[in-house]
Write a protein that holds these residues in place. Structure first.
Motif, PDB file in Angstrom:
ATOM      1  N   LEU A  79       1.166  -1.176  -0.340  1.00  0.00           N
ATOM      2  CA  LEU A  79       0.004  -0.114   0.059  1.00  0.00           C
ATOM      3  C   LEU A  79       0.576   1.136  -0.038  1.00  0.00           C
ATOM      4  CD1 LEU A  79      -2.736  -0.762   3.228  1.00  0.00           C
ATOM      5  CD2 LEU A  79      -2.704  -0.830   0.480  1.00  0.00           C
ATOM      6  N   LEU A  80       0.249   2.197  -0.975  1.00  0.00           N
ATOM      7  CA  LEU A  80       1.261   3.351  -0.826  1.00  0.00           C
ATOM      8  C   LEU A  80       0.613   4.391  -0.727  1.00  0.00           C
ATOM      9  CD1 LEU A  80       3.025   3.715  -4.350  1.00  0.00           C
ATOM     10  CD2 LEU A  80       4.287   2.465  -2.201  1.00  0.00           C
ATOM     11  N   SER A  81       0.595   5.638   0.111  1.00  0.00           N
ATOM     12  CA  SER A  81      -0.067   7.005  -0.076  1.00  0.00           C
ATOM     13  C   SER A  81       0.335   7.746  -0.766  1.00  0.00           C
ATOM     14  CB  SER A  81       1.148   7.777   1.783  1.00  0.00           C
ATOM     15  OG  SER A  81       1.951   7.801   1.539  1.00  0.00           O
ATOM     16  N   PRO A 108      10.885  -0.169   1.432  1.00  0.00           N
ATOM     17  CA  PRO A 108      10.489   1.300   1.718  1.00  0.00           C
ATOM     18  C   PRO A 108      11.227   2.318   1.613  1.00  0.00           C
ATOM     19  CG  PRO A 108       9.569  -0.522   3.145  1.00  0.00           C
ATOM     20  CD  PRO A 108      10.569  -0.870   3.014  1.00  0.00           C
ATOM     21  N   ALA A 109      11.995   2.420   2.712  1.00  0.00           N
ATOM     22  CA  ALA A 109      12.580   3.197   2.317  1.00  0.00           C
ATOM     23  C   ALA A 109      13.978   3.814   1.133  1.00  0.00           C
ATOM     24  CB  ALA A 109      14.426   3.495   3.933  1.00  0.00           C
ATOM     25  N   GLU A 110      13.787   3.283  -0.112  1.00  0.00           N
ATOM     26  CA  GLU A 110      14.753   3.687  -0.875  1.00  0.00           C
ATOM     27  C   GLU A 110      13.644   4.438  -1.657  1.00  0.00           C
ATOM     28  OE1 GLU A 110      17.392   4.090  -4.424  1.00  0.00           O
ATOM     29  OE2 GLU A 110      17.300   4.099  -1.837  1.00  0.00           O
ATOM     30  N   ILE A 111      12.093   3.544  -1.583  1.00  0.00           N
ATOM     31  CA  ILE A 111      11.218   4.320  -2.371  1.00  0.00           C
ATOM     32  C   ILE A 111      11.040   5.793  -2.384  1.00  0.00           C
ATOM     33  CG2 ILE A 111       8.833   4.533  -3.063  1.00  0.00           C
ATOM     34  CD1 ILE A 111      10.260   1.981  -4.237  1.00  0.00           C
ATOM     35  N   ASP A 128       2.683  13.880   2.413  1.00  0.00           N
ATOM     36  CA  ASP A 128       3.733  12.469   2.966  1.00  0.00           C
ATOM     37  C   ASP A 128       3.950  11.336   2.441  1.00  0.00           C
ATOM     38  OD1 ASP A 128       1.221  10.290   2.728  1.00  0.00           O
ATOM     39  OD2 ASP A 128       0.241  12.651   1.706  1.00  0.00           O
ATOM     40  N   ALA A 129       4.555  10.399   3.150  1.00  0.00           N
ATOM     41  CA  ALA A 129       5.145   9.023   1.996  1.00  0.00           C
ATOM     42  C   ALA A 129       4.953   7.893   2.707  1.00  0.00           C
ATOM     43  CB  ALA A 129       6.058   9.347   1.443  1.00  0.00           C
ATOM     44  N   THR A 130       4.423   7.375   2.759  1.00  0.00           N
ATOM     45  CA  THR A 130       4.350   6.292   3.556  1.00  0.00           C
ATOM     46  C   THR A 130       3.672   5.043   2.826  1.00  0.00           C
ATOM     47  OG1 THR A 130       2.623   7.503   5.574  1.00  0.00           O
ATOM     48  CG2 THR A 130       2.961   5.437   5.782  1.00  0.00           C
ATOM     49  N   ILE A 131       4.429   3.649   2.862  1.00  0.00           N
ATOM     50  CA  ILE A 131       4.632   2.589   2.240  1.00  0.00           C
ATOM     51  C   ILE A 131       4.057   1.443   3.622  1.00  0.00           C
ATOM     52  CG2 ILE A 131       5.602   1.117   1.570  1.00  0.00           C
ATOM     53  CD1 ILE A 131       7.729   3.448   0.077  1.00  0.00           C
ATOM     54  N   THR A 132       3.630   0.721   3.543  1.00  0.00           N
ATOM     55  CA  THR A 132       2.879  -0.367   3.584  1.00  0.00           C
ATOM     56  C   THR A 132       3.397  -1.462   2.876  1.00  0.00           C
ATOM     57  OG1 THR A 132       1.578   0.145   5.301  1.00  0.00           O
ATOM     58  CG2 THR A 132       1.409  -1.994   4.881  1.00  0.00           C
ATOM     59  N   TYR A 133       4.683  -2.436   3.568  1.00  0.00           N
ATOM     60  CA  TYR A 133       5.083  -3.297   2.103  1.00  0.00           C
ATOM     61  C   TYR A 133       4.894  -4.777   3.380  1.00  0.00           C
ATOM     62  CZ  TYR A 133       8.294  -6.344   0.114  1.00  0.00           C
ATOM     63  OH  TYR A 133       8.691  -6.652  -0.754  1.00  0.00           O
ATOM     64  N   CYS A 134       3.987  -5.823   2.766  1.00  0.00           N
ATOM     65  CA  CYS A 134       3.542  -7.019   3.816  1.00  0.00           C
ATOM     66  C   CYS A 134       4.008  -8.221   2.896  1.00  0.00           C
ATOM     67  CB  CYS A 134       1.825  -7.377   4.186  1.00  0.00           C
ATOM     68  SG  CYS A 134       1.287  -6.141   5.330  1.00  0.00           S
ATOM     69  N   THR A 135       5.217  -9.679   3.237  1.00  0.00           N
ATOM     70  CA  THR A 135       5.291 -10.303   3.115  1.00  0.00           C
ATOM     71  C   THR A 135       5.099 -11.917   3.438  1.00  0.00           C
ATOM     72  OG1 THR A 135       8.190  -9.821   3.494  1.00  0.00           O
ATOM     73  CG2 THR A 135       7.407  -8.936   1.597  1.00  0.00           C
ATOM     74  N   GLY A 136       5.707 -12.793   2.828  1.00  0.00           N
ATOM     75  CA  GLY A 136       5.147 -13.851   3.932  1.00  0.00           C
ATOM     76  C   GLY A 136       4.206 -14.330   4.066  1.00  0.00           C
TER      77      GLY A 136
END
Length: 147
Positions: A79-81, A108-111, A128-136
């Motif tokens: 999910l990207l803001s 996410p820090a690189e994006i 705002d720059a928020t990323i939720t990255y879910c794996t596994g």
């Protein structure tokens, strides 16, 4: 994301700002036409048939574009803001598959770093720059119950 490939949710209706983007890019930023186009775009903010900005009006939550897909085979989600999404739509530094590759290799820090660098380069106010990255998520069953 599903096993071995990514899946991008498609919006069921066009994003109202898209036609304005190319028109704004085609005229001088300080021109009368630029300001007219920007005024037209802003007139569609938080209006029926327009685009909704939650920061400006909490009623935007009722206008959210939503969707669903079967969870079988889903291994991850991103999910990207709107601020983080600038890497794809505003600055065109990467497409969605490239964003997934960067997230997998660098996180996410690189994006967010790339977005901030582009904002500085273009003299654009940071959003705002928020990323939720879910794996596994392999085999994880989503479940909701009423208590």
């Amino acid at each position: 994301m599903t096993a071995g490939r990514s899946r991008t949710a498609r919006l069921p209706r066009p994003v109202i700002s898209e036609p304005y983007r190319s028109a704004l890019e085609a005229v001088a930023p300080d021109s009368e036409e630029y300001h007219r186009l920007l005024g037209d775009l802003r007139a569609n903010r938080n209006q029926p048939g327009g685009f909704w900005v939650a920061r400006d009006d909490p009623r935007a939550a009722d206008e959210a574009v939503t969707g669903s897909c079967p969870v079988l085979g889903v291994t991850g989600a991103v999910l990207l803001s709107n601020g983080a999404g600038r890497v794809v739509d505003r600055f065109r530094l990467a497409d969605r598959p490239e964003v997934l590759a960067v997230l997998a290799s660098c996180g996410p820090a690189e994006i967010i770093r790339r977005v901030r660098q582009a904002e500085a380069y273009h003299g654009v106010e940071a959003d705002d720059a928020t990323i939720t990255y879910c794996t596994g998520l392999d085999g994880v069953a989503a479940r909701s119950e009423d208590a």
